[in-house]
Design an enzyme around this catalytic site. Structure first.
Site, PDB file in Angstrom:
ATOM      1  CD  GLU A  48      -3.106  -0.953   2.074  1.00  0.00           C
ATOM      2  OE1 GLU A  48      -3.477   0.209   2.304  1.00  0.00           O
ATOM      3  OE2 GLU A  48      -3.677  -1.955   2.530  1.00  0.00           O
ATOM      4  CG  ASP A  49      -0.867   4.332   0.972  1.00  0.00           C
ATOM      5  OD1 ASP A  49      -1.668   3.653   0.315  1.00  0.00           O
ATOM      6  OD2 ASP A  49      -1.217   5.102   1.881  1.00  0.00           O
ATOM      7  CB  CYS A  87      -6.840   2.573  -0.876  1.00  0.00           C
ATOM      8  SG  CYS A  87      -7.749   3.545   0.335  1.00  0.00           S
ATOM      9  CG  ASP A 248      -2.595   0.602  -2.599  1.00  0.00           C
ATOM     10  OD1 ASP A 248      -1.628   1.376  -2.484  1.00  0.00           O
ATOM     11  OD2 ASP A 248      -3.541   0.567  -1.780  1.00  0.00           O
ATOM     12  CG  HIS A 249      -2.508   4.610  -4.114  1.00  0.00           C
ATOM     13  ND1 HIS A 249      -1.739   5.343  -3.225  1.00  0.00           N
ATOM     14  CD2 HIS A 249      -3.491   4.049  -3.365  1.00  0.00           C
ATOM     15  CE1 HIS A 249      -2.244   5.242  -2.008  1.00  0.00           C
ATOM     16  NE2 HIS A 249      -3.306   4.447  -2.063  1.00  0.00           N
TER      17      HIS A 249
END
Length: 635
Positions: A48-49, A87, A248-249
């Protein structure tokens, strides 16, 4: 003799296959599911992130040995986009293989339904015999159409499948999430003195600490990825499994996460295809290789199906970039930004391999709108404090100011995307090309983001907003987009067209007409005040909210007073719905303390909870009310 023996063996297998088909009917997927190794296992490891801040991407500050090793055995993608820079919309893109903008699902945590015949990609895999697990985050903006996963929890694991059954498994790691780069105390491992501070961030100890801690978390995430890979290897399954690792980004740092710049959308993507399944690899696949092919999250679902030998359904808008149903490389990738938590915005972006174009449909809103969650990061706090004190110079000032109508960046020459080339004579051709590509995509997928969020939900009446978007009677997109383009042009032209638009039959056209007058400021609102006063009683509550914000900011004393009353009356989420309430409270928050003061007691009495809402939406009205009350206490 060898030839005859081989022929007999082949004939034997053919006869056996025909017997199995006779027993099982035409369901060849059952045979495939029971044949160990006939189809690949697929493992997706996500984090994530985080952007491509990894050693294998040439980042010498990063410490990521496990992902680097996977990259040396597989291939990295240099131009992978998450489609959304946050997200829930990004994960909605992944699970559906569609742009959330056409589903009514672009906004954070706005739960919508899919049409009845649209399934999520694991459902197609499960129908074909795959054992599908998700460990464990979902966070979709769309309601699940029945049972999606065989298991979706913190214990979900491919090891629970039946003997010989191929698996599709997701393991999601949260250690690099935005919340983990700001929690204190934290003893830094990476030296903050060696951090590369982007041109848009101020160079302060707080900023350096956050960036260094971000890299610490990436190292911790890398170790978790290593455990996933070791577990697979220990089970002897590495050579039977196609492996994806991706973020995820973009990073959780401000101006990356939530913004459809390359810094918010570019993610690492590392793919390993074992030798026995190389026929499923793309043509440019090579060990320790790099691909500059443009791929994005919207492509992941059709790619997963393609790897499993399943033809992606026609409603999926992505393009498979591997497997049996691989398509030709795409010329562009697209990104978007809608409501982020409690704040509204509408941005669309598109890139080719070198340039990024951004269209800001609400340029009157500053980039760094106050978001409660984002302001918990020390970098955000010190950055805003320095700006307010007048201690920053461009490009560090841009984030706290209103946006230009359009942006164009050379991603090769301008890594931090701070040199806007919109007015560059030599870049007008690429500007026109990407602008046209973006407009065509909006019309092609019938982007629902130009309809006020409250109406996306009310017009669908509990059904699928996608179907509303596909209905030109209910959603005349060309007319709406034309008005949105006039409204957001960044010029003072189009006044007469905007005033006329306030009387349009379609409420979304009226919404953008009112928005355009608000964007043009005091003179435009004063010239149109008679028409806007009528719009203050529009049948659309969303139009009323925007009209009230315009008159509240720029009308005379009586008009302003009436506008404030209108906004307060629309701020009760239990009465008019959470989306209207958020829009109204955003309008109140943009007015001066003096104008809001007479209704502060009414604001304090607004209900902060709506038990009927998805729990993830529960805090947004509360945050807006608290922000308005905080500003009132500071006057």
């Amino acid at each position: 003799m060898q030839f005859k023996s081989a022929l007999r063996n082949n004939l034997g297998w053919m006869l056996l296959s025909l017997m199995i088909v006779a027993v099982c009917g035409s369901d060849l997927s059952l045979f495939a599911a029971e044949s160990e190794g006939s189809r690949p296992n697929i493992l997706w490891i996500t984090s994530e992130d985080n952007g491509p801040h990894l050693g294998c991407y040439g980042d010498k500050y990063a410490d990521t040995p496990h992902i680097d090793k996977l990259a040396s055995e597989g291939m990295i993608y240099l131009n992978c986009w998450s489609t959304a820079p946050v997200c829930a919309p990004a994960r909605t893109t992944l699970i559906t293989g569609m742009y959330p903008t056409c589903l009514g699902a672009e906004h954070m945590r706005s739960m919508v339904k899919l049409p009845k015949n649209f399934l999520m990609y694991p459902q197609y895999l499960r129908e074909a015999g795959y054992y599908c697990t998700n460990n464990s985050k979902e966070d979709y903006n769309v309601a699940k159409p029945g049972k999606v996963w065989d298991e979706s929890n913190r214990k979900a694991h491919w090891k629970n499948r039946k003997s010989g059954q191929p698996f599709f498994a997701v393991f999601n790691h949260t250690i690099s999430h935005e919340s983990k780069i700001r929690n204190r105390p934290h003893t830094l491992v990476h030296d903050p003195a060696k951090v590369r501070v982007p041109a848009y961030h101020p160079d302060t100890p707080e900023v350096r600490h956050d960036w260094a801690q971000y890299y610490d978390r990436i190292t911790e995430m890398d170790a978790l990825v290593g455990k996933n890979l070791k577990e697979l290897a220990d089970a002897g399954l590495t050579e039977d499994t196609i492996i994806f690792y991706y973020g995820d980004h973009g990073s959780g740092m401000p101006r990356s996460k939530r913004w459809p710049y390359n810094s918010g959308l570019q993610v690492p993507l590392v793919i390993y295809v074992p030798p026995k399944f190389r026929k499923l690899a793309p043509p440019d696949y090579q060990t320790d290789g790099k691909s500059d092919r443009l791929v994005g999250f919207v492509d992941f679902a059709p790619t997963a199906l393609s790897l499993a030998g399943i033809k992606p359904p026609a409603h999926m808008q992505g393009n498979a970039f591997m497997g049996q149903y691989e398509t030709a490389p795409q010329e562009y990738q697209y990104g978007f930004r809608g409501r982020m938590d409690e704040r509204y915005d509408l941005v669309r972006s598109v890139r080719n391999k070198r340039y990024l174009y951004i269209k800001n449909f609400m340029p009157h809103k500053e980039y760094g709108q106050y978001l409660n969650y984002m302001f918990q990061t020390p970098t955000t706090q010190v950055w805003k404090k320095l700006y307010d004190a007048g201690k920053l110079t461009p490009p560090q000032t841009y984030f706290w100011e209103t946006k230009p109508a359009e942006e164009l960046y050379d991603l090769e020459a301008d890594l931090d995307e701070v040199n806007n080339l919109m007015n560059s004579d030599e870049h007008q051709d690429i500007l026109k090309e990407l602008r046209q590509a973006q407009q065509q995509k909006i019309l092609e997928i019938r982007d629902l983001g130009f309809m006020p969020e409250a109406e996306i939900h009310s017009l669908s009446d509990g059904g699928a907003p996608y179907l509303v978007g596909q209905n030109n009677e209910l959603y005349p997109l060309k007319k709406i987009l034309a008005m949105a383009e006039v409204a957001s042009s960044g010029t003072q032209d189009g006044q007469a067209e905007l005033v006329a638009g306030l009387n349009a039959q379609n409420s979304a056209v009226r919404y953008w007409a009112a928005m355009g007058l608000l964007m043009r400021g005091e003179n435009a609102v004063k010239q149109a005040h008679s028409a806007l006063q009528k719009s203050l009683k529009d049948s659309s509550k969303s139009v009323r909210c925007i009209t009230a914000e315009a008159l509240g900011k720029y009308g005379n004393a009586q008009e302003s007073k009436e506008a404030v009353r209108t906004l307060v009356s629309l701020s009760n989420q239990n009465q008019d719905g959470v989306y209207v309430a958020m829009l109204a409270l955003n309008g109140l928050d943009k007015l001066s303390n003096e104008k809001v003061a007479p209704v502060k007691d009414e604001i304090a009495q607004l209900p902060l909870k709506n038990p009927k809402l998805d729990r993830r939406l529960q805090s947004y009205v509360t945050r807006l009310v608290e922000r308005i009350e905080e500003k009132q206490s500071q006057k």
